[in-house]
Design a protein around this motif. Structure first.
Motif, PDB file in Angstrom:
ATOM      1  N   SER A   1       0.811  -1.224   0.000  1.00 35.07           N
ATOM      2  CA  SER A   1       0.000   0.000   0.000  1.00 35.07           C
ATOM      3  C   SER A   1       0.847   1.278   0.000  1.00 35.07           C
ATOM      4  O   SER A   1       0.301   2.372  -0.091  1.00 35.07           O
ATOM      5  CB  SER A   1      -0.947   0.002   1.204  1.00 35.07           C
ATOM      6  OG  SER A   1      -0.219   0.015   2.405  1.00 35.07           O
ATOM      7  N   SER A   2       2.169   1.141   0.068  1.00 38.13           N
ATOM      8  CA  SER A   2       3.032   2.324   0.171  1.00 38.13           C
ATOM      9  C   SER A   2       3.495   2.899  -1.174  1.00 38.13           C
ATOM     10  O   SER A   2       3.997   4.013  -1.212  1.00 38.13           O
ATOM     11  CB  SER A   2       4.273   1.984   1.007  1.00 38.13           C
ATOM     12  OG  SER A   2       5.144   1.120   0.295  1.00 38.13           O
ATOM     13  N   PHE A   3       3.330   2.173  -2.265  1.00 38.76           N
ATOM     14  CA  PHE A   3       3.931   2.590  -3.537  1.00 38.76           C
ATOM     15  C   PHE A   3       3.260   3.820  -4.132  1.00 38.76           C
ATOM     16  O   PHE A   3       2.038   3.909  -4.199  1.00 38.76           O
ATOM     17  CB  PHE A   3       3.943   1.432  -4.530  1.00 38.76           C
ATOM     18  CG  PHE A   3       5.040   0.462  -4.228  1.00 38.76           C
ATOM     19  CD1 PHE A   3       6.298   0.623  -4.772  1.00 38.76           C
ATOM     20  CD2 PHE A   3       4.829  -0.572  -3.333  1.00 38.76           C
ATOM     21  CE1 PHE A   3       7.317  -0.240  -4.442  1.00 38.76           C
ATOM     22  CE2 PHE A   3       5.841  -1.442  -2.998  1.00 38.76           C
ATOM     23  CZ  PHE A   3       7.098  -1.277  -3.553  1.00 38.76           C
TER      24      PHE A   3
ATOM     25  N   LEU B   1      12.037  -0.003  -3.097  1.00 39.80           N
ATOM     26  CA  LEU B   1      12.516   0.646  -1.886  1.00 39.80           C
ATOM     27  C   LEU B   1      11.306   1.207  -1.148  1.00 39.80           C
ATOM     28  O   LEU B   1      10.428   1.809  -1.764  1.00 39.80           O
ATOM     29  CB  LEU B   1      13.473   1.770  -2.272  1.00 39.80           C
ATOM     30  CG  LEU B   1      14.192   2.508  -1.161  1.00 39.80           C
ATOM     31  CD1 LEU B   1      15.571   2.926  -1.649  1.00 39.80           C
ATOM     32  CD2 LEU B   1      13.421   3.711  -0.688  1.00 39.80           C
ATOM     33  N   VAL B   2      11.265   0.969   0.175  1.00 42.09           N
ATOM     34  CA  VAL B   2      10.202   1.504   1.023  1.00 42.09           C
ATOM     35  C   VAL B   2      10.864   2.190   2.202  1.00 42.09           C
ATOM     36  O   VAL B   2      11.755   1.630   2.840  1.00 42.09           O
ATOM     37  CB  VAL B   2       9.249   0.396   1.519  1.00 42.09           C
ATOM     38  CG1 VAL B   2       8.193   0.976   2.451  1.00 42.09           C
ATOM     39  CG2 VAL B   2       8.586  -0.320   0.350  1.00 42.09           C
TER      40      VAL B   2
ATOM     41  N   ARG C   1       4.797   8.563   7.290  1.00 41.89           N
ATOM     42  CA  ARG C   1       4.048   7.793   6.293  1.00 41.89           C
ATOM     43  C   ARG C   1       5.020   6.923   5.498  1.00 41.89           C
ATOM     44  O   ARG C   1       6.146   7.340   5.229  1.00 41.89           O
ATOM     45  CB  ARG C   1       3.349   8.792   5.387  1.00 41.89           C
ATOM     46  CG  ARG C   1       2.645   8.234   4.231  1.00 41.89           C
ATOM     47  CD  ARG C   1       1.897   9.343   3.481  1.00 41.89           C
ATOM     48  NE  ARG C   1       1.572   8.826   2.177  1.00 41.89           N
ATOM     49  CZ  ARG C   1       2.060   9.278   1.044  1.00 41.89           C
ATOM     50  NH1 ARG C   1       2.858  10.313   1.033  1.00 41.89           N
ATOM     51  NH2 ARG C   1       1.739   8.726  -0.097  1.00 41.89           N
ATOM     52  N   LEU C   2       4.594   5.724   5.124  1.00 45.04           N
ATOM     53  CA  LEU C   2       5.432   4.863   4.289  1.00 45.04           C
ATOM     54  C   LEU C   2       5.354   5.320   2.838  1.00 45.04           C
ATOM     55  O   LEU C   2       4.279   5.631   2.329  1.00 45.04           O
ATOM     56  CB  LEU C   2       4.979   3.407   4.376  1.00 45.04           C
ATOM     57  CG  LEU C   2       5.279   2.690   5.674  1.00 45.04           C
ATOM     58  CD1 LEU C   2       4.687   1.285   5.646  1.00 45.04           C
ATOM     59  CD2 LEU C   2       6.772   2.631   5.937  1.00 45.04           C
ATOM     60  N   VAL C   3       6.522   5.343   2.184  1.00 47.15           N
ATOM     61  CA  VAL C   3       6.608   5.692   0.770  1.00 47.15           C
ATOM     62  C   VAL C   3       7.410   4.599   0.085  1.00 47.15           C
ATOM     63  O   VAL C   3       8.559   4.332   0.454  1.00 47.15           O
ATOM     64  CB  VAL C   3       7.304   7.060   0.562  1.00 47.15           C
ATOM     65  CG1 VAL C   3       7.485   7.354  -0.912  1.00 47.15           C
ATOM     66  CG2 VAL C   3       6.520   8.166   1.243  1.00 47.15           C
ATOM     67  N   GLY C   4       6.792   3.953  -0.887  1.00 44.81           N
ATOM     68  CA  GLY C   4       7.466   2.912  -1.656  1.00 44.81           C
ATOM     69  C   GLY C   4       7.647   3.359  -3.091  1.00 44.81           C
ATOM     70  O   GLY C   4       6.787   4.052  -3.643  1.00 44.81           O
ATOM     71  N   ILE C   5       8.788   2.981  -3.670  1.00 48.31           N
ATOM     72  CA  ILE C   5       9.036   3.315  -5.075  1.00 48.31           C
ATOM     73  C   ILE C   5       9.551   2.083  -5.817  1.00 48.31           C
ATOM     74  O   ILE C   5      10.285   1.272  -5.257  1.00 48.31           O
ATOM     75  CB  ILE C   5      10.022   4.491  -5.249  1.00 48.31           C
ATOM     76  CG1 ILE C   5      11.358   4.218  -4.561  1.00 48.31           C
ATOM     77  CG2 ILE C   5       9.405   5.776  -4.749  1.00 48.31           C
ATOM     78  CD1 ILE C   5      12.424   5.248  -4.864  1.00 48.31           C
TER      79      ILE C   5
END
Length: 164
Positions: free
Chosen positions: A11-13, A54-55, A61-65
Motif C-alpha cells: 500500500s506504500s507505492f 525501496l520503502v 508515512r510509508l513511501v514505496g518506489i
C-alpha cells in the motif's frame, strides 16, 4: 525502521498502479530483516533482474518506489560510488536506478534517476554490518549518525524529485 508487513509494503507505492503493487515480489524473509539497522527496506525482484523496490518512512508515512536499472555488466575494474551512502563498489555494485515519477508525469513517461548500491544495503554499509565486495568506504570525520542523516537527506532529495 519499524518492521513492515506485506500489506504495509504493497500500500506504500507512489509510482506504480495498485495492480502493479499487488503483483510485485515482496521479500519472503520480512521476519528476519535487521529492522533496527534499516533506514529503508530495499530489495531486488528475483523474477525481474532489472527491477528493485525501496520503502521508507517519510513524515510519518510509508513511501514505496519501484526502480529499474540496466542489466548490462560493467567490467570489474570499473568503480562507482553510491549517491546515497558514498560506498564505492567495483563492476555492477552501483547502478543507475530510475524511478517513474508519481502521478500524471509518470504516466507520461517521465522519470528520475540516482546512482545507488545495486543491493540497496546502504544503511548496513554505513553501520559496518555489511562490507562491500572489493569496494570500500572512505574514512570520514562524520559520525555514523551524521552519515545516516546524510544518506536519509540524499534519499529525501531523490524522493522529492518524484513528485516535482
Amino acid at each position: 525502521m519499524r518492521s513492515l508487513t506485506e500489506q504495509d509494503i504493497r500500500s506504500s507505492f507512489v509510482n506504480c498502479s495498485k495492480g502493479e503493487a499487488k503483483r510485485l515480489a515482496i521479500p519472503r524473509d520480512l521476519d528476519e530483516r535487521p529492522w533496527a539497522d534499516l533506514d529503508f527496506l530495499g530489495w531486488r525482484d528475483p523474477g525481474a533482474p532489472d527491477r528493485s523496490y525501496l520503502v521508507t518512512e517519510r513524515a510519518g508515512r510509508l513511501v514505496g518506489i519501484a526502480l529499474r536499472f540496466p542489466s548490462s555488466q560493467r567490467g570489474f575494474l570499473h568503480r562507482s560510488m553510491c549517491s546515497l551512502c558514498l560506498t564505492t563498489h567495483p563492476g555492477n555494485g552501483v547502478s543507475l536506478m530510475t524511478a517513474r515519477k508519481a502521478g500524471a508525469a509518470g504516466r507520461e513517461g517521465n522519470s528520475v534517476g540516482i546512482y545507488m548500491c545495486t543491493d540497496l544495503a546502504c544503511p548496513l554499509y554505513i553501520r559496518g554490518k555489511k562490507v562491500p565486495e572489493a569496494g570500500g568506504r572512505f574514512e570520514e570525520t562524520l559520525t555514523t549518525e551524521q552519515q545516516l542523516a546524510r544518506m536519509t537527506d540524499n534519499l529525501s532529495a531523490f524522493l522529492d524529485k518524484l513528485h516535482a
